[in-house]
Design an enzyme around this catalytic site. Structure first.
Site, mmCIF file in Angstrom:
data_model
loop_
_atom_site.group_PDB
_atom_site.id
_atom_site.type_symbol
_atom_site.label_atom_id
_atom_site.label_comp_id
_atom_site.label_asym_id
_atom_site.label_seq_id
_atom_site.Cartn_x
_atom_site.Cartn_y
_atom_site.Cartn_z
ATOM 1 N N LYS A 80 0.896 -1.385 -0.047
ATOM 2 C CA LYS A 80 -0.050 0.153 -0.025
ATOM 3 C C LYS A 80 0.844 1.160 -0.157
ATOM 4 O O LYS A 80 1.965 1.243 0.538
ATOM 5 C CB LYS A 80 -0.899 0.005 1.350
ATOM 6 C CG LYS A 80 -1.782 1.029 1.205
ATOM 7 C CD LYS A 80 -2.865 0.775 2.414
ATOM 8 C CE LYS A 80 -3.912 1.860 2.717
ATOM 9 N NZ LYS A 80 -4.834 1.591 3.865
ATOM 10 N N SER A 155 -9.635 1.382 2.933
ATOM 11 C CA SER A 155 -8.688 2.411 2.010
ATOM 12 C C SER A 155 -7.674 1.516 1.251
ATOM 13 O O SER A 155 -7.084 2.094 0.198
ATOM 14 C CB SER A 155 -8.198 3.437 2.766
ATOM 15 O OG SER A 155 -7.403 2.903 3.720
ATOM 16 N N SER A 179 -9.862 -1.095 6.967
ATOM 17 C CA SER A 179 -9.661 -0.940 5.610
ATOM 18 C C SER A 179 -8.676 -2.143 5.029
ATOM 19 O O SER A 179 -8.310 -1.997 4.056
ATOM 20 C CB SER A 179 -8.354 0.419 5.666
ATOM 21 O OG SER A 179 -9.168 1.683 5.805
#
Length: 498
Positions: A80, A155, A179
């Site tokens: 990420k 996210s 997330s």
């Protein structure tokens, strides 16, 4: 030869170690899959081809020299884009950090690389992890590989989509309010949020410091357990004051039977409005699977969980406001030109460097920490946090793990959640996990009958009982046998080992 998406992380590491194929072949297959598949999905913000091939070549060189290889030898991994890695940009999907080059590597990243993993790139996310759909990225949205008209969740949507599309075998995400688990559910992969403190957060750009945790995505519980061994194997991290030693082997007890284990069911949650029929069916499917495995279902209550969202959206914006104050356009990050004073430059750099959701949450945090609002909102939110923690303590006195939905629905369409409060409400079943700090994992249950989209359930365990939680998740996965592997539109599309 096999395609990269047909092999698990365990199989890739074993094959590379045995010389059945080289790490460079695996890396090239992953890069080919990204080239051929990511035009639709757009899971990546940066593909680090040079780093990947360099790391893979080093793995092959070590094998040729007879040196022992790590547990993730040759396994393609994505990170990420809030995790630092030297040789890449770390943008947090924000204009504010659009051109920021990492000058150090996050501990969670370095531990996977030390275990032999191949770093193939940085994945898309909601800006600064503020969101549940990956729509707030400054660069572009990411699509769900099962239906590109739908979001992948957020996210950590890019990390989940990259695994679901078969572009990489493992990825890392961060979880502040769901997330990791929510995008794992939307994309039909396994997503694990460890107990707070088990995985180091050093080098991960902070959102909510008392809530953030790093964890892996994979296409099976076993692959996630393998990744966790790499993340915790070196012990606690002196660079993260919240890091705790967790000397366990996540693979050792993974296949142990769960007969007699108690699975807690909060039946009042299943009666709430907004839960789709597909999610209710997945919960029943999971309960049936546990009973076949010899587990015992017990009813428990979490009486204050309904207040979790309200408490979270006080605590998290306050911590976000504090953490993002460092991005002032002076030392690094976006700088608004042609300003006549430092105050104007700072103000305008923040106004134009952050997107709408990032500005919204910082403004909310600034207000909630003001003298007139602190005692009215922030202090009561922390009291609610204590009550929710006590609820979990009482529930886990009666059971080994809780079974909950991961999300109220399957993946929704782009633009469907235009009202931010509606988006916030979609995290109902995951947020309490972060407030308390215990571990949670999303396990696929197959495809929903109405939508044809992946649907999952969530397991939560007591703090620092993550090994047992993965054992229970593995048993459920075995009973249901709903491993979705990759979205069918992308299976076999690039990524062939030659």
């Amino acid at each position: 030869m096999s395609h990269i998406d047909e092999l698990s992380a365990v199989q890739i590491a074993a094959g590379v170690s045995a010389g059945e194929f080289s790490a460079v072949e695996v890396a090239q297959a992953s890069l080919d899959a990204i080239e051929k598949r990511d035009g639709d999905v757009q899971a990546f913000l940066q593909v680090s081809s040079d780093l990947a091939l360099e790391a893979a070549a080093a793995t092959d060189k070590n094998r040729a020299a007879g040196k022992p290889l790590g547990a993730l030898a040759g396994v393609p991994v994505a990170f990420k884009d809030n995790m630092h890695l030297v040789g890449t940009r770390t943008t947090c999907a924000s204009k504010m950090l659009e051109n920021y080059e990492s000058v150090f590597t996050a501990t969670c990243v370095s531990r996977l690389l030390d275990a032999g993993a191949t770093p193939v790139g940085k994945t898309n996310m909601d800006e600064f992890a503020f969101g549940s759909s990956t729509e707030s990225s400054y660069f572009h949205p990411t699509a769900n590989p099962w239906d590109i008209s739908c979001v992948p969740g957020g996210s950590s949507g890019g990390s989940a989509a990259a695994v679901a599309a078969g572009e990489v075998t493992l990825s890392l995400g961060s979880d502040t309010g769901g997330s990791i688990r929510q995008p794992a559910s939307f994309c039909g992969v396994v997503g694990f949020k460890p107990t707070y403190g088990v995985v180091s957060r050093y080098g991960v750009v902070a959102f909510g410091s008392s809530l953030d945790q790093v964890g892996p995505f994979g296409r099976s519980v076993e692959d996630v357990a393998l990744a966790m061994n790499a993340l915790v194997g070196a012990g606690s991290d002196p660079l993260d004051s919240t890091s705790q030693p967790y000397p366990v082997d996540f693979l050792r007890e993974l296949r142990s039977p769960i007969e007699g284990k108690r699975i807690g069911i909060v039946r009042s949650l299943l009666e709430m409005d907004g839960i789709s029929a597909e999610v209710r069916a997945a919960m029943q499917q999971a309960m049936d699977g546990f009973e076949r495995a010899g587990a015992v279902l017990v009813d428990v209550e979490l009486p204050h969980i309904g207040a979790a969202i309200a408490a979270y959206y006080v605590i998290a914006p306050c911590e976000a406001f504090s953490n993002l104050a460092r991005f002032d356009g002076v030392r690094y990050g976006y700088t608004e030109p042609k300003c006549v004073s430092l105050a104007e430059q700072t103000s305008k750099s923040r106004a134009f460097g952050f997107g709408q959701e990032a500005r919204r949450r910082q403004l909310l945090g600034a207000y909630l920490l003001s003298s007139e609002a602190y005692n009215k909102y922030y202090y009561p939110a922390q009291q609610v946090r204590t009550l929710i923690t006590q609820d979990y303590t009482q529930a886990f006195a009666c059971c080994d793990a809780l079974l909950l939905p991961t999300s109220p629905t399957t993946a929704f369409s782009f633009g469907q959640m235009a009202d931010p409060t509606q988006m916030y409400a979609s995290d109902l079943f995951t947020i309490s996990n972060n407030i308390v700090g215990n571990g949670g994992i999303s396990v696929p249950m197959g495809l929903g009958i109405q939508t044809g989209m992946p649907v999952s359930v969530q397991l939560q365990g007591p703090a620092f009982a993550d090994q047992k939680l993965l054992q229970i998740a593995f048993a459920l996965e075995h009973e249901v046998q709903a491993e979705l592997r990759v979205a069918p539109a992308y299976a076999g599309k690039g990524g062939e080992l030659v």
